[in-house]
Design a protein around this motif. Structure first.
Motif: not given
Length: 260
Positions: A240-243, A245-260
């Motif tokens: 997705d070129a709109r964001v 991303i960082s997928m982090l091994p925290v909890g059950d996995g969390v992805t942070l998508a930073f809007k461009l």
């Protein structure tokens, strides 16, 4: 069962954190042996019972006393396992503070631990639009929101989240939100993501929870719609070129998508 090892944090913290991130049988109590699962997968991440996991909590968790009360209450709930892990909620609050957020969306409130965490760091005029379909869970947290002095910052909307998101868009609130946290029914994740992407500003963050789905995303079964939906969104986010991303091994996995 055999005794749990002695922990250097209070017993209720051990109970609360041990229950989070992966699905457990209802009513697990201190003193039972927890399964040797890792943070939601068996892929070799830090196990919940490992000394290093305990070290993380001992050396990073700064929990407001009211947050602790709500977590202990939630841990006693039959569905307590649905609560976001405390170290993940702390990360969300730190991100909210970092970007100086004022308007936040949360999809999936449960008892409101994460909503409270974010509300505590928002300015007095800040708001969490908290979306859920079950008011009974939120009733557990609401008195503690009040006790923490932030009840006025949490705008609880009890209706399908898609409806609330559509109302916000129809109300001209596109690109006015700073942060969104998605943690509700997995089959709707793509739709939640797309609507949140329209609602948040450039530079805003969308956090997507349970992106590992207890490891089931590795080989999603055809009859497991939740695992299929999350896996498809994970694949989509990679491209997705709109964001960013960082997928982090925290909890059950969390992805942070930073809007461009």
């Amino acid at each position: 069962g055999s005794k749990m090892p002695l922990l250097s944090v209070p017993k209720e913290v051990a109970i609360g954190t041990a229950m989070l991130g992966v699905a457990f049988a209802t009513g697990v109590l201190a003193g039972k042996r927890y399964p040797s699962l890792v943070f939601g997968t068996r892929s070799g991440m830090i196990g919940k019972n490992s000394p290093l996991r305990q070290y993380i909590l001992d050396h990073s968790l700064r929990e407001h006393p009211v947050l602790k009360k709500l977590r202990v209450l939630t841990a006693d709930h039959p569905w307590g396992r649905m609560m976001v892990s405390c170290e993940q909620a702390q990360l969300m609050a730190n991100l909210v503070k970092l970007i100086k957020a004022e308007k936040v969306i949360e999809i999936g409130v449960f008892t409101g631990y994460n909503a409270l965490n974010m509300a505590l760091v928002l300015p007095d005029n800040g708001r969490v639009i908290a979306c859920d379909i079950n008011e009974n869970y939120a009733k557990i947290g609401r008195p503690l929101w009040k006790e923490a002095g932030v009840e006025h910052k949490i705008d609880l909307r009890i209706k399908p989240a898609i409806q609330t998101l559509d109302e916000l868009l129809a109300n001209g609130e596109a690109e006015t939100f700073d942060f969104a946290f998605i943690d509700a029914d997995k089959e709707s994740y793509n739709e939640y993501y797309e609507k949140c992407l329209r609602l948040i500003k450039k530079g805003g963050i969308i956090a997507i929870d349970n992106v590992f789905w207890n490891g089931k995303v590795l080989k999603p079964r055809k009859d497991d719609l939740a695992a299929q939906s999350i896996h498809h969104l994970n694949e989509k986010l990679l491209r997705d070129a709109r964001v960013n991303i960082s997928m982090l091994p925290v909890g059950d996995g969390v992805t942070l998508a930073f809007k461009l």
